[in-house]
Design an enzyme around this catalytic site. Structure first.
Site, mmCIF file in Angstrom:
data_model
loop_
_atom_site.group_PDB
_atom_site.id
_atom_site.type_symbol
_atom_site.label_atom_id
_atom_site.label_comp_id
_atom_site.label_asym_id
_atom_site.label_seq_id
_atom_site.Cartn_x
_atom_site.Cartn_y
_atom_site.Cartn_z
ATOM 1 N N ASP A 216 1.082 18.556 23.047
ATOM 2 C CA ASP A 216 -0.467 18.943 23.361
ATOM 3 C C ASP A 216 -0.778 18.528 24.373
ATOM 4 O O ASP A 216 -0.416 17.516 25.237
ATOM 5 C CB ASP A 216 -1.081 17.950 22.134
ATOM 6 C CG ASP A 216 -2.431 18.245 22.243
ATOM 7 O OD1 ASP A 216 -3.060 19.269 21.647
ATOM 8 O OD2 ASP A 216 -3.230 17.337 22.573
ATOM 9 N N GLU B 266 2.277 23.129 25.233
ATOM 10 C CA GLU B 266 0.857 23.615 25.596
ATOM 11 C C GLU B 266 0.683 23.757 27.031
ATOM 12 O O GLU B 266 0.014 23.019 27.413
ATOM 13 C CB GLU B 266 -0.276 22.726 24.752
ATOM 14 C CG GLU B 266 -1.659 23.739 24.748
ATOM 15 C CD GLU B 266 -2.820 23.002 24.281
ATOM 16 O OE1 GLU B 266 -3.694 23.483 23.690
ATOM 17 O OE2 GLU B 266 -2.555 21.667 24.261
HETATM 18 C C1 NOJ Z 1 -5.238 21.139 22.053
HETATM 19 C C2 NOJ Z 1 -5.225 20.828 20.768
HETATM 20 O O1 NOJ Z 1 -4.496 22.201 20.420
HETATM 21 C C3 NOJ Z 1 -6.647 20.875 20.526
HETATM 22 O O2 NOJ Z 1 -6.822 21.443 18.946
HETATM 23 C C4 NOJ Z 1 -6.990 19.463 20.639
HETATM 24 O O3 NOJ Z 1 -8.386 19.334 20.461
HETATM 25 C C5 NOJ Z 1 -6.922 19.319 22.003
HETATM 26 N N1 NOJ Z 1 -5.558 19.524 22.493
HETATM 27 C C6 NOJ Z 1 -6.783 17.831 22.480
HETATM 28 O O4 NOJ Z 1 -6.048 17.064 21.791
#
Ligand code: NOJ
Length: 570
Positions: free
Chosen positions: A229, A291
């Site tokens: 993430d 991500e």
């Molecule tokens: C990316 C995640 O996919 C999202 O849902 C989240 O709110 C943020 N990162 C913070 O962790």
């Protein structure tokens, strides 16, 4: 080649650390292609997938109860968004214990059962690893916040204010200042996301060790890897320079700024390499999905690592956000990703829990189902790993909140109405046409989409022309046609403004794909001679329309509006 060499080195290291059994297993793997290149990955948002205990919120047991469905669909790996203990401010992305299961999602025994049942079906489990921040209720943070000289103070980012104001002009991605004042110690705490999600300090080696230790906890259990993430945001410039201010305001009314000093810092790559080395100590080709954002392919592909020693599968948001059906745009984006400068294996996706579902983004409200089949065909026939979001196989659409009072996602409350939040893409999975779409007997935590009577697993299963059955056929084809598994990707008819056509070519097979990205019927003439292929006919393998069973003449193909045609070249 290099990566094979690397794996042998890891095997040697493993030999010294975990003995000959472990090292032999890893060395043997160096010989074969990793599983994740052939896999279909399926993202599950646990709150919304299946509610086995009927309290309105989905959980681990719900997921386990649907494994046969997922197997039948052809899924090989599940990415489960965070199911760790959490105050749920950001629905699990605010973790208060990295080594446990949230009580509302079940117990560790439930998780072990999921792993075991998934394994029986040859389905792997990928966890979400939230490395950038924890919850403010995590004991690490509670300690860190307790006093300036606490041993864990440096595990998070604390700074004095400047003239009674925050240390600098950094803006949180979720709105307003990225600094929260803690009057108890008089210092500000840094948070890239919500104030309840304080950033961990990746420059602190003890914290770093604790996070790798958490990763090992899940790897020891047998998880197949992690989706990382917000991994680009791990580091901040310790001198805290102001970020450049751009024109205009964001959706929360703050000045627009460039995240120059607190995002995509080069130190991120050291952490990615270290974490990858942790994974590589385990047999089974454990995988990292990142991500990973970037303004161009060169930047995104840095996350593969110079020696392909970081993230195996970075997420390419440029591709995911094309947002218009345009053959030239798709051609360009697929080609640049296929030939990314790092030479990494591509991962493709169109939807996830943070983005409006692609059924809505690409749909024209007239041909939505055909368009859903067309985007599915792109996902399943290009060279790379496809990643799906639960419900996309049905053509599920967003069910957005109508008023601010309905909103659950805090960004929707902070930014309403410019930012309505992400509830719309997180609504319950639609299993059947019974109450609450078969998701739960209780009122679901988010309202079921009103189209559930038609768009659901049971109805679509029974309809041979449904989006669901098209996904199944595509996935089956991906697994059975050698060219789709191992073949190169070569574009055809490069200047066609309407139809995207390409070849997948392996040693023994050539598959041709033609996708009409317009609402009008189109003729295409595919000449394969420039690709060194003299054949000009193909046997139909799968089409989204009645393409008959006769040989296809590649120099005169007719495609209906948004038609998909896949054939095996003779
Ligand atoms: C990316 C995640 O996919 C999202 O849902 C989240 O709110 C943020 N990162 C913070 O962790």
């Amino acid at each position: 080649m290099f990566s094979k060499f690397r794996k042998y080195s890891v095997a040697l290291l493993a030999l010294s650390l975990c003995g000959s059994f472990c090292a032999t297993a890893i060395a043997k793997e160096a010989e074969k292609e990793p599983w994740w290149k052939q896999a279909v990955v399926y993202e599950i948002y646990p709150r919304s997938f299946a509610d086995a205990d009927n309290n309105g919120v989905g959980e681990i047991k719900g997921i386990t109860s649907k494994l046969d469905y997922l197997k039948d669909l052809g899924v090989d790996a599940l990415w489960i968004t965070p199911c760790y203990p959490s105050p749920q401010v950001d629905f699990g992305y605010d973790i208060s214990d990295y080594k446990a299961i949230a009580p509302e999602y079940g117990t560790m025994a439930d998780f072990d059962e999921l792993l075991a049942e998934a394994k029986k079906r040859d389905i792997k489990i990928i966890m979400d690893f939230v490395m950038n921040h924890s919850s403010d209720k995590h004991p690490w943070f509670v300690e860190s916040a307790s006093s300036k000289d606490n041993a864990k103070r440096d595990w998070y980012i604390w700074r004095d204010g400047v003239n009674g104001a925050p240390p600098n002009n950094w803006i949180s991605l979720f709105g307003h200042s990225a600094w929260k004042l803690y009057p108890e110690t008089g210092q500000y705490n840094y948070h890239f996301f919500y104030p309840e999600q304080p950033d961990l300090n990746w420059r602190n080696s003890e914290m770093r060790k604790a996070m790798y230790d958490a990763a090992r906890f899940w790897l020891d259990k047998g998880v197949a890897g992690f989706r990382l993430d917000a991994v680009q945001a791990l580091f901040e410039d310790p001198k805290l320079p102001d970020n450049p201010v751009k024109e205009g305001k964001n959706q929360y009314g703050d000045p627009n700024t460039e995240y120059l000093h607190n995002d995509r810092l080069p130190e991120v790559h050291d952490v990615l390499r270290e974490l990858r080395a942790v994974l590589d100590m385990y047999p089974g080709d454990r995988v990292l999905i990142g991500e990973t954002t970037g303004s161009d392919i060169a930047e995104i592909s840095k996350s593969y690592g110079k020696n392909l020693d970081e993230v195996q599968l970075p997420m390419n948001f440029i591709m995911a956000y094309i947002n218009k059906l345009s053959a030239p745009e798709f051609r360009k984006r697929i080609s640049e990703w296929d030939k990314n400068p790092a030479g990494g294996w591509p991962l493709y996706f169109f939807s996830n829990h943070d983005q409006v579902r692609h059924f809505v983004r690409y749909g024209d409200k007239i041909h939505n189902e055909d368009i859903a089949k067309l985007t599915a065909a792109v996902l399943m026939t290009v060279r790379g790993t496809p990643m799906m979001y639960y419900g996309e196989e049905l053509g599920m659409q967003n069910n957005d909140p109508k008023t601010k009072e309905d909103v659950q996602d805090p960004i929707g409350k902070i930014g309403w109405p410019a930012e309505i939040g992400r509830d719309g893409e997180r609504t319950p999975m639609q299993w059947n046409s019974e109450i609450n779409a078969g998701f739960s007997k209780a009122k679901p935590w988010l309202p079921v989409s009103p189209d559930y009577k038609k768009v659901n697993v049971a109805s679509e299963d029974a309809d041979k022309n449904s989006v669901l059955n098209f996904y199944k056929q595509l996935i089956h084809l991906r697994k059975t046609e050698d060219a789709l598994k191992n073949g190169s990707y070569e574009t055809l008819d490069d200047h066609n403004p309407d139809v995207l056509s390409y070849l997948r070519k392996s040693k023994d097979e050539i598959v041709v794909v033609a996708l009409n990205m317009t609402p009008a019927p189109k003729f295409v003439q595919l000449d394969l001679s420039a690709n060194g292929i003299s054949a000009d006919t193909a046997e139909p393998l799968l089409a989204s329309f009645d393409a008959g069973s006769e040989s296809l003449h590649l120099k005169s193909l007719k495609l209906p509006a948004y038609g998909v045609l896949i054939g095996k070249v003779n």
